[in-house]
Write a protein that holds these residues in place. Structure first.
Motif, short mmCIF file in Angstrom:
data_model
loop_
_atom_site.label_atom_id
_atom_site.label_comp_id
_atom_site.label_asym_id
_atom_site.label_seq_id
_atom_site.Cartn_x
_atom_site.Cartn_y
_atom_site.Cartn_z
N SER A 81 0.79 -1.19 0.12
CA SER A 81 0.05 0.09 0.04
C SER A 81 0.89 1.25 -0.14
O SER A 81 0.25 2.40 0.06
CB SER A 81 -0.92 -0.12 1.04
OG SER A 81 -0.25 0.35 2.48
N THR A 82 2.24 1.23 -0.02
CA THR A 82 2.85 2.07 -0.02
C THR A 82 2.93 2.89 -1.53
O THR A 82 3.61 3.97 -1.74
CB THR A 82 4.45 1.99 0.28
OG1 THR A 82 5.07 0.95 -0.56
CG2 THR A 82 4.51 1.56 1.92
N VAL A 83 2.50 2.19 -2.60
CA VAL A 83 2.09 2.88 -3.70
C VAL A 83 1.09 3.80 -3.77
O VAL A 83 -0.19 3.78 -3.27
CB VAL A 83 1.70 1.96 -4.63
CG1 VAL A 83 1.50 2.59 -6.30
CG2 VAL A 83 2.73 0.66 -4.85
N LEU A 84 1.40 5.12 -4.04
CA LEU A 84 0.46 6.45 -3.86
C LEU A 84 -0.31 6.65 -4.99
O LEU A 84 -1.51 7.16 -5.11
CB LEU A 84 1.36 7.69 -3.40
CG LEU A 84 2.32 7.34 -2.17
CD1 LEU A 84 2.96 8.76 -2.06
CD2 LEU A 84 1.24 7.44 -1.00
N ALA A 85 0.54 6.44 -6.39
CA ALA A 85 -0.19 6.89 -7.59
C ALA A 85 0.27 5.99 -8.59
O ALA A 85 1.33 5.49 -8.43
CB ALA A 85 -0.01 8.34 -7.76
N ILE A 97 4.44 2.07 -17.30
CA ILE A 97 3.65 2.66 -16.11
C ILE A 97 4.59 3.23 -15.13
O ILE A 97 5.86 2.81 -14.87
CB ILE A 97 3.24 1.17 -15.34
CG1 ILE A 97 2.44 0.34 -16.07
CG2 ILE A 97 2.34 1.71 -14.21
CD1 ILE A 97 2.06 -0.92 -15.55
N ASN A 98 4.20 4.47 -14.60
CA ASN A 98 5.00 5.16 -13.73
C ASN A 98 4.27 4.92 -12.31
O ASN A 98 3.02 5.29 -12.29
CB ASN A 98 4.88 6.69 -14.16
CG ASN A 98 5.97 7.51 -12.98
OD1 ASN A 98 7.25 7.17 -13.06
ND2 ASN A 98 5.31 8.11 -12.32
N LEU A 99 4.91 4.77 -11.37
CA LEU A 99 4.45 4.57 -10.15
C LEU A 99 4.98 5.67 -9.16
O LEU A 99 6.08 5.60 -9.00
CB LEU A 99 4.66 3.19 -9.39
CG LEU A 99 4.07 1.92 -10.30
CD1 LEU A 99 4.51 0.62 -9.59
CD2 LEU A 99 2.41 2.02 -10.39
N ASP A 100 4.14 6.39 -8.31
CA ASP A 100 4.67 7.32 -7.24
C ASP A 100 4.50 6.24 -5.93
O ASP A 100 3.45 5.76 -5.64
CB ASP A 100 4.01 8.45 -7.03
CG ASP A 100 4.09 9.28 -8.42
OD1 ASP A 100 5.12 9.42 -8.86
OD2 ASP A 100 3.45 9.93 -8.64
N VAL A 101 5.48 6.25 -4.90
CA VAL A 101 5.58 5.56 -3.79
C VAL A 101 5.96 6.29 -2.81
O VAL A 101 6.54 7.45 -2.72
CB VAL A 101 6.43 4.28 -3.88
CG1 VAL A 101 6.04 3.28 -5.02
CG2 VAL A 101 7.94 4.58 -4.07
N GLU A 147 -2.84 -5.05 -11.23
CA GLU A 147 -2.38 -5.69 -10.04
C GLU A 147 -2.39 -4.47 -9.02
O GLU A 147 -2.66 -4.43 -7.80
CB GLU A 147 -1.44 -6.73 -10.28
CG GLU A 147 -0.82 -7.14 -8.63
CD GLU A 147 -2.01 -8.16 -8.07
OE1 GLU A 147 -1.85 -8.41 -6.85
OE2 GLU A 147 -2.76 -8.62 -8.82
N VAL A 148 -1.73 -3.52 -9.41
CA VAL A 148 -1.23 -2.34 -8.65
C VAL A 148 -2.27 -1.68 -8.32
O VAL A 148 -2.53 -1.00 -7.00
CB VAL A 148 -0.50 -1.69 -9.50
CG1 VAL A 148 0.01 -0.16 -8.52
CG2 VAL A 148 1.09 -2.18 -9.57
N LEU A 149 -3.34 -1.36 -9.12
CA LEU A 149 -4.73 -0.96 -8.59
C LEU A 149 -5.42 -1.57 -7.48
O LEU A 149 -5.90 -0.95 -6.60
CB LEU A 149 -5.50 -0.74 -9.76
CG LEU A 149 -5.00 0.34 -10.82
CD1 LEU A 149 -6.04 0.40 -12.18
CD2 LEU A 149 -5.21 1.74 -10.26
N LYS A 150 -5.17 -3.00 -7.54
CA LYS A 150 -5.90 -3.73 -6.55
C LYS A 150 -5.07 -3.16 -5.17
O LYS A 150 -5.76 -3.28 -4.01
CB LYS A 150 -5.79 -5.24 -6.83
CG LYS A 150 -6.67 -5.90 -7.55
CD LYS A 150 -6.46 -7.48 -7.63
CE LYS A 150 -6.92 -7.81 -8.92
NZ LYS A 150 -6.65 -9.32 -9.28
#
Length: 156
Positions: A81-85, A97-101, A147-150
């Motif tokens: 859940s440390t993925v913010l966006a 895909i870009n992930l902000d954490v 998966e990341v959205l989950k």
């Protein structure tokens, strides 16, 4: 001191103290009679799986990821859940895909992604608070995004 003893000491310090920075951790280790370089502490933290989690007081502190959660006051914080966006799918960049954490957690999230999607990932570029995931195909990127959205939904 043996490396295994050093790692256990770092775990103990992180579990018992609100450590905000590696510099703070170095000071606490010195108080225990252990002088290390920042690079060594950084490698040890990565090996242990230490991540940044929100504290009840507001600032982010280091926590242990071994149990996949960190007790912060009365709150358990799932590591994923440390993925913010997450970036929206963009024409021409369907396989990226870009992930902000939360700062300090990108290496651990990278490890989770590589474990779960090693066959569809071409590469991951990570800095302190973001990751760029390049999938081999647009379909692979869609599976990763789903998966990341989950993970993010489970946080709420």
């Amino acid at each position: 001191m043996k490396k295994s003893e050093r790692l256990e000491l770092i775990k103990k310090i992180v579990a018992e103290n609100a450590v905000e920075t590696q510099h703070d951790l170095l000071k606490l280790l010195e108080a225990e009679g252990l002088t290390l370089t920042q690079a060594t502490v950084s490698r040890d933290m990565n090996e242990i799986g230490i991540i940044k989690v929100p504290s009840p007081e507001g600032p982010y502190i280091y926590g242990l990821s071994k149990d996949k959660t960190k007790k912060v006051g009365q709150v358990s914080v799932p590591i994923k859940s440390t993925v913010l966006a997450i970036s929206e799918e963009t024409a021409g960049l369907e396989n990226m895909i870009n992930l902000d954490v939360i700062p300090g957690n990108s290496r651990l999230i990278k490890r989770f992604l590589l474990e779960d999607f090693k066959d569809v990932i071409f590469s991951i570029i990570a800095d302190d608070d973001s990751l760029l995931v390049v999938a081999k195909t647009a379909e692979g990127a869609a599976a990763i995004r789903q998966e990341v959205l989950k993970w993010m939904k489970d946080r709420n």
